[in-house]
Design a protein around this motif. Structure first.
Motif, PDB file in Angstrom:
ATOM      1  N   HIS A 234     -23.757 -32.220   6.968  1.00 66.83           N
ATOM      2  CA  HIS A 234     -22.407 -32.811   7.087  1.00 66.83           C
ATOM      3  C   HIS A 234     -22.239 -33.904   6.044  1.00 66.83           C
ATOM      4  CE1 HIS A 234     -25.029 -35.635   9.158  1.00 66.83           C
ATOM      5  NE2 HIS A 234     -24.110 -36.571   8.948  1.00 66.83           N
ATOM      6  N   ASP A 236     -20.214 -37.756   5.973  1.00 62.32           N
ATOM      7  CA  ASP A 236     -19.736 -38.678   7.001  1.00 62.32           C
ATOM      8  C   ASP A 236     -18.233 -38.932   6.836  1.00 62.32           C
ATOM      9  OD1 ASP A 236     -22.262 -38.840   8.081  1.00 62.32           O
ATOM     10  OD2 ASP A 236     -22.829 -40.630   6.949  1.00 62.32           O
ATOM     11  N   HIS A 292     -25.593 -34.197   3.832  1.00 60.12           N
ATOM     12  CA  HIS A 292     -26.960 -34.524   4.227  1.00 60.12           C
ATOM     13  C   HIS A 292     -27.253 -33.915   5.598  1.00 60.12           C
ATOM     14  CE1 HIS A 292     -24.232 -37.761   5.467  1.00 60.12           C
ATOM     15  NE2 HIS A 292     -25.050 -38.012   6.481  1.00 60.12           N
TER      16      HIS A 292
HETATM   17 FE   LIG Z   1     -24.508 -38.633   8.422  1.00 61.67          FE
END
Ligand SMILES: [Fe+2]
Ligand SMILES: COC(=O)C(/C=C/C1=C(C)CCCC1(C)C)=C/O[C@H]1C=C(C)C(=O)O1
Ligand SMILES: O=C(O)CCC(=O)C(=O)O
Length: 366
Positions: A234, A236, A292
């Motif tokens: 994903h 952020d 990540h």
């Molecule tokens: Fe994250």
């Protein structure tokens, strides 16, 4: 007219991975086993990539350095944001005892009996409390992770019923820790702005009363770490994320760099910072939120404490004019951050797909 029933999110049974590890240490239920293409590369095999040392930013040089030191460190920061989307910050001025306390208390929380933790349940489809976030269907693969998340600021994102009474001093410490991390985020954002050639206070002014949330991720050991993921890939949804990796834990965080998953070697007492989707949009993609994920380890558990820092929900976002010109066409539409936040938390983690919400799709002329 009777109210229209809201269809509940049906997620099926979600095993608590810590309990699973305790009671059936060698069992990996089907829902955790990833398809071949998604399975991780681990650091423990001879063929695995060597952990990378992502750029290091010395915060004390920015806050207390002489003119030349400040300029050099601003350059390091800007290069890290542009080329990596991640950096580790050292000498960050957050009290190391506080980092140790939050680490110990988070661990104590996860070690409580399940019934105690389940007093603060994360309801299906929501993101606060104890459980697994981002699960929306019965056939979705699950992460090898237990999470505990809380909204911190502003007050309206808080759910006081979810603030734990045990361990003693947990909630009080989350409060103090979050205050210190908030200061760090504002400072980092001002240095990021300066590095971009903008006024130092541009993001603080733009963000209003910033939204802040904390999430503790606990990854128990897993007998087959090659089959599962600790946390799905994903980016952020925040502006900035601050990640504290608990001392003594194995390498677990991996970032997607040049199409390869690269493990990140933790530096003791450093905090990992990453650029979130908001900064990607504001800079029209000059700084990108990098994908990540986390992997599990066969013998060791791992704990991370993550702060998400984002604009207030009423803020309208879009690329800043400074980053749009004839060579850099506008890549993202304008949108309301509250809408984006809602979109983020109501979709499964799926690489950078969530940001399609804001992307202007360019026509493929081939
Ligand atoms: Fe994250
Ligand atoms: C499990 O939660 C998350 O991963 C998460 C959620 C954060 C939030 C809360 C726990 C309560 C208050 C609202 C908020 C959505 C921030 C990730 O946060 C990312 C996603 C967005 C959007 C963001 O700003 O940070
Ligand atoms: O545990 C980690 O290292 C990654 C955590 C993370 O990416 C997140 O919580 O958003």
């Amino acid at each position: 007219m009777p109210p229209v029933p809201i269809s509940p999110v049906r997620v099926g049974h979600i095993d608590d991975v810590q309990e699973l590890r305790k009671t059936k240490p060698r069992t990996i239920p089907e829902r955790f086993i990833r398809d071949m293409m998604e399975r991780p590369t681990l650091t423990t095999t001879p063929l695995s990539p060597t952990p990378c040392h992502m750029p290091i930013v010395d915060f004390s040089k920015l806050s207390k350095g002489n003119e030349e030191e400040v300029l050099v460190e601003l350059f390091h920061l800007a290069t890290a944001c542009e080329n990596w989307g991640f950096f580790q910050v050292i000498n960050h001025e957050v009290d190391l005892n506080l980092l140790e306390s939050i680490e110990n208390l988070s661990r104590e929380f996860f070690m409580l009996p399940l019934e105690e933790k389940q007093k603060y349940p994360m309801a299906p489809g929501t993101v606060q409390g104890y459980g697994q976030a981002f699960v929306f269907s019965e056939d979705q693969k699950l992460d090898w992770c237990n999470m505990f998340a809380l909204g911190i600021e502003p007050q309206y994102v808080r759910n006081p019923n979810l603030w734990p009474k045990r361990p003693e001093r947990f909630s009080e410490t989350v409060e103090v820790y979050s205050g210190e991390i908030r200061k760090l985020c504002y400072n980092l954002l001002s240095y990021i702005a300066l590095g971009l050639g903008l006024k130092g206070d541009v993001f603080e002014k733009m963000f209003g009363v910033s939204v802040q949330a904390i999430r503790m991720n606990y990854y128990p050991p897993c007998s087959r770490p090659d089959l599962v993921l600790g946390l799905s890939p994903h980016s952020d949804g925040s502006a900035l994320t601050v990640l504290q990796q608990a001392k003594g834990g194995p390498v677990g965080l991996q970032i997607l760099k040049d199409n390869t998953w690269v493990p990140v070697q933790p530096i003791p007492n450093a905090l990992v910072i990453n650029i979130g989707d908001t900064i990607e949009v504001l800079t029209n993609g000059k700084y990108r939120s990098v994908e990540h994920r986390a992997v599990a380890h066969e013998e060791k558990d791992r704990l991370s404490i993550v702060t998400f820092f984002a604009p207030s929900y009423e803020v309208e976002l879009g690329p800043m004019p400074e980053f749009v010109d004839e060579n850099h066409p506008c890549n993202y539409r304008r949108y309301n951050h509250g809408e984006y936040s809602k979109h983020y938390v109501t979709n499964k983690l799926q690489g950078k797909k969530t940001l399609d919400f804001a992307k202007i799709q360019t026509k493929n002329t081939n």
